[in-house]
Design an enzyme around this catalytic site. Structure first.
Site, short mmCIF file in Angstrom:
data_model
loop_
_atom_site.label_atom_id
_atom_site.label_comp_id
_atom_site.label_asym_id
_atom_site.label_seq_id
_atom_site.Cartn_x
_atom_site.Cartn_y
_atom_site.Cartn_z
N GLY A 103 0.82 -1.20 0.00
CA GLY A 103 0.00 0.00 0.00
C GLY A 103 0.86 1.26 0.00
O GLY A 103 0.58 2.23 -0.71
N THR A 104 1.91 1.23 0.78
CA THR A 104 2.80 2.40 0.89
C THR A 104 3.38 2.77 -0.48
O THR A 104 3.43 3.95 -0.84
CB THR A 104 3.94 2.09 1.90
OG1 THR A 104 3.34 1.75 3.15
CG2 THR A 104 4.87 3.27 2.07
N ASN B 282 -7.28 3.85 9.63
CA ASN B 282 -6.72 2.61 10.16
C ASN B 282 -6.75 2.53 11.69
O ASN B 282 -6.62 1.46 12.25
CB ASN B 282 -5.27 2.43 9.67
CG ASN B 282 -4.45 3.68 9.84
OD1 ASN B 282 -4.78 4.72 9.27
ND2 ASN B 282 -3.42 3.60 10.63
N GLN C 216 -7.59 0.31 4.15
CA GLN C 216 -8.43 -0.30 5.19
C GLN C 216 -9.86 -0.56 4.71
O GLN C 216 -10.62 -1.26 5.37
CB GLN C 216 -8.48 0.59 6.44
CG GLN C 216 -7.17 0.66 7.20
CD GLN C 216 -6.85 -0.62 7.97
OE1 GLN C 216 -7.74 -1.41 8.28
NE2 GLN C 216 -5.59 -0.83 8.27
N SER D 284 -3.86 -2.72 -0.32
CA SER D 284 -2.77 -3.56 0.17
C SER D 284 -3.31 -4.96 0.48
O SER D 284 -4.26 -5.10 1.27
CB SER D 284 -2.18 -2.93 1.43
OG SER D 284 -1.22 -3.80 1.99
N GLY D 285 -2.70 -5.97 -0.13
CA GLY D 285 -3.22 -7.33 -0.03
C GLY D 285 -3.40 -7.85 1.38
O GLY D 285 -4.37 -8.55 1.67
N HIS D 286 -2.46 -7.50 2.28
CA HIS D 286 -2.49 -8.17 3.60
C HIS D 286 -3.61 -7.69 4.52
O HIS D 286 -3.76 -8.21 5.62
CB HIS D 286 -1.12 -8.07 4.28
CG HIS D 286 -0.73 -6.74 4.81
ND1 HIS D 286 -0.74 -6.46 6.16
CD2 HIS D 286 -0.27 -5.63 4.20
CE1 HIS D 286 -0.31 -5.22 6.35
NE2 HIS D 286 -0.02 -4.70 5.19
N THR E 201 10.34 -7.13 -11.87
CA THR E 201 9.67 -8.38 -12.24
C THR E 201 8.46 -8.60 -11.33
O THR E 201 8.55 -8.47 -10.12
CB THR E 201 10.66 -9.56 -12.14
OG1 THR E 201 11.74 -9.29 -13.02
CG2 THR E 201 9.99 -10.88 -12.52
N CYS F 273 2.36 4.73 19.59
CA CYS F 273 2.63 5.20 20.93
C CYS F 273 2.63 4.06 21.93
O CYS F 273 1.67 3.31 22.05
CB CYS F 273 1.57 6.22 21.32
SG CYS F 273 1.45 6.48 23.07
N1 PLP Z 1 -2.70 3.08 4.57
C1 PLP Z 1 -3.42 2.57 5.59
C2 PLP Z 1 -4.72 3.21 5.95
C3 PLP Z 1 -2.95 1.46 6.29
O1 PLP Z 1 -3.66 0.97 7.31
C4 PLP Z 1 -1.71 0.88 5.91
C5 PLP Z 1 -1.14 -0.26 6.65
O2 PLP Z 1 -1.36 -0.42 7.84
C6 PLP Z 1 -1.01 1.44 4.82
C7 PLP Z 1 -1.54 2.54 4.19
C8 PLP Z 1 0.29 0.85 4.37
O3 PLP Z 1 0.10 -0.36 3.70
P1 PLP Z 1 1.31 -1.40 3.54
O4 PLP Z 1 1.49 -2.04 4.87
O5 PLP Z 1 0.86 -2.38 2.51
O6 PLP Z 1 2.47 -0.63 3.08
#
Ligand code: PLP
Length: 387
Positions: A73-74, A152, A180, A200-202, A238, A326
């Site tokens: 996702g990042t 999140n 999310q 983000s897949g996870h 790849t 935190c």
């Molecule tokens: N954006 C949100 C709202 C998230 O909750 C997260 C991961 O916790 C991310 C972005 C980042 O995703 P990734 O862990 O796949 O980089």
């Protein structure tokens, strides 16, 4: 009651679903070809990636060519935000919100160091953005609006479609971090009206380390990673074939089960809220009560530290989160909780309980049996817990 382990941290990550793993296995085994190779093994891999792209496009209601596979996702967020504002040339202005994930906020801060300017919009005490604030923040040099779909930490759902309409009227691209939201909210890009969105897949039962960027056709974007020209030249490297296949199957599966999932999770979440409110006099629910993800219960307890609660829960095999980085009163509390104005005496005692599709009533009962006594014990020792 004996329960093996109670995982209540689905916002952090989810386990790979067996159906997803099954779909991935051939590409972790015999079908290991590189999609760029012209021989049969490569063609099988290329076909798998193409089918995965079509599956994702089906859920997003977009063209397969508008789906870019990334590593997380990042990465998707970085590519969208940096790519779109830099493609516009010169410097400019970005609008975002105070409760975005650091993947957005730190990217915007990096752009500020490069000479861009930003407006970081506040949210209400319930954690909601007023779309009219977006309208008011628009400047002639605004290059991008970035608003997350679901938060999140506190799980609040933002009015992304309304923000996108405002962006469209002003001719400004709108990006949405939907990491999310997947699995719980509809991700039809036409209905949302966004220019780009990140997944983000996870977070929906696919593995960690694979993401998606939807990028509307014709959107100018400056490529952030040069190389072999994969993903239509937008993201060289790849392709991670097994993970891409896994993500696509997981997304399709999550999308098909959305209604059932939301019903299941909201029933468990509401039970958590009801029980905590009746058993603990000082509990504070964070985030809007209904405009929130079905699986998210976020609460704060007066005068205690989340880390101590989490350790108490851990000893009972209950896994939760403070929902922020935190860990102690000596460190900065979460930017999200600060943005919604959680009072000082509550902010350090914040707990995020996020249930999932396999969470059972029995597991929630077990957690609710143990959580209140842990909080009471800690409050009895804390001078801050009394009014
Ligand atoms: N954006 C949100 C709202 C998230 O909750 C997260 C991961 O916790 C991310 C972005 C980042 O995703 P990734 O862990 O796949 O980089």
């Amino acid at each position: 009651m004996s329960v093996q382990a109670v995982y209540m941290d689905h916002a952090a990550t989810t386990g790979v679903h067996p159906e997803v793993l099954q779909a991935m296995l051939p590409y972790l085994g015999p079908e290991y070809g590189n999609p760029s190779s012209s021989h049969r093994l490569g063609q099988v891999a290329r076909q798998a990636v193409q089918e995965a792209r079509e599956r994702v496009a089906g859920v997003l209601n977009c063209q397969p060519s508008e789906v870019v596979f990334t590593s997380c996702g990042t990465e998707s967020i970085n590519l969208a935000i940096k790519g779109i504002v830099k493609a516009a040339g010169g410097r400019g202005h970005i609008i975002t919100t105070a409760i975005e994930h650091h993947a957005v906020l730190h990217t915007v801060e990096q752009l500020e160091r490069e000479g861009y300017e930003s407006t970081v919009l506040p949210v209400s005490s319930e954690g909601l953005l007023d779309p009219q604030d977006v309208r008011r923040a628009i400047r002639p040099d605004t290059r991008l609006i970035s608003v997350m779909y679901a938060n999140n930490e506190i799980g609040t759902v933002q009015p992304v479609a309304e923000v996108a309409r405002i962006g469209q009227e002003a001719g400004i691209p709108v990006h949405s971090d939907c990491v999310q939201a997947a699995g719980s909210l509809a991700l039809d890009v036409d209905a949302l009206g966004v220019t780009s969105l990140a997944l983000s897949g996870h977070k929906f039962y696919a593995p960690k380390g694979v993401g998606v960027l939807y990028l509307k056709a014709g959107t100018p974007v400056q490529v952030q990673q040069q190389g072999g020209g994969q993903e239509g030249g937008l993201r060289s490297g790849t392709e991670n074939v097994p993970y891409i296949v896994g993500l696509s199957v997981a997304l399709e599966r999550a999308h098909a089960r959305r209604e059932e999932y939301n019903e299941h999770c909201s029933r468990l979440r509401d039970k958590i809220f009801e029980r905590l409110v009746t058993q603990l006099p000082d509990v504070r629910i964070n985030g809007h009560l209904t405009q929130r993800l079905a699986n998210n219960a976020h609460v704060s307890f007066r005068g205690v530290e989340a880390q101590a609660i989490l350790m108490g829960l851990d000893m009972k095999n209950i896994y939760a989160s403070s929902g922020s980085a935190c860990v102690s009163a000596s460190l900065e509390p979460s930017h999200v909780l600060k943005a919604i104005g959680v009072p000082q005496e509550y902010i350090y005692g914040s707990l995020r309980l996020t249930v999932g599709e396999a969470t059972t009533e029995k597991q929630v009962e077990y957690a609710l049996e143990h959580l209140p006594p842990i909080v009471r014990r800690l409050q009895a020792l804390s001078p801050l817990a009394t009014t």
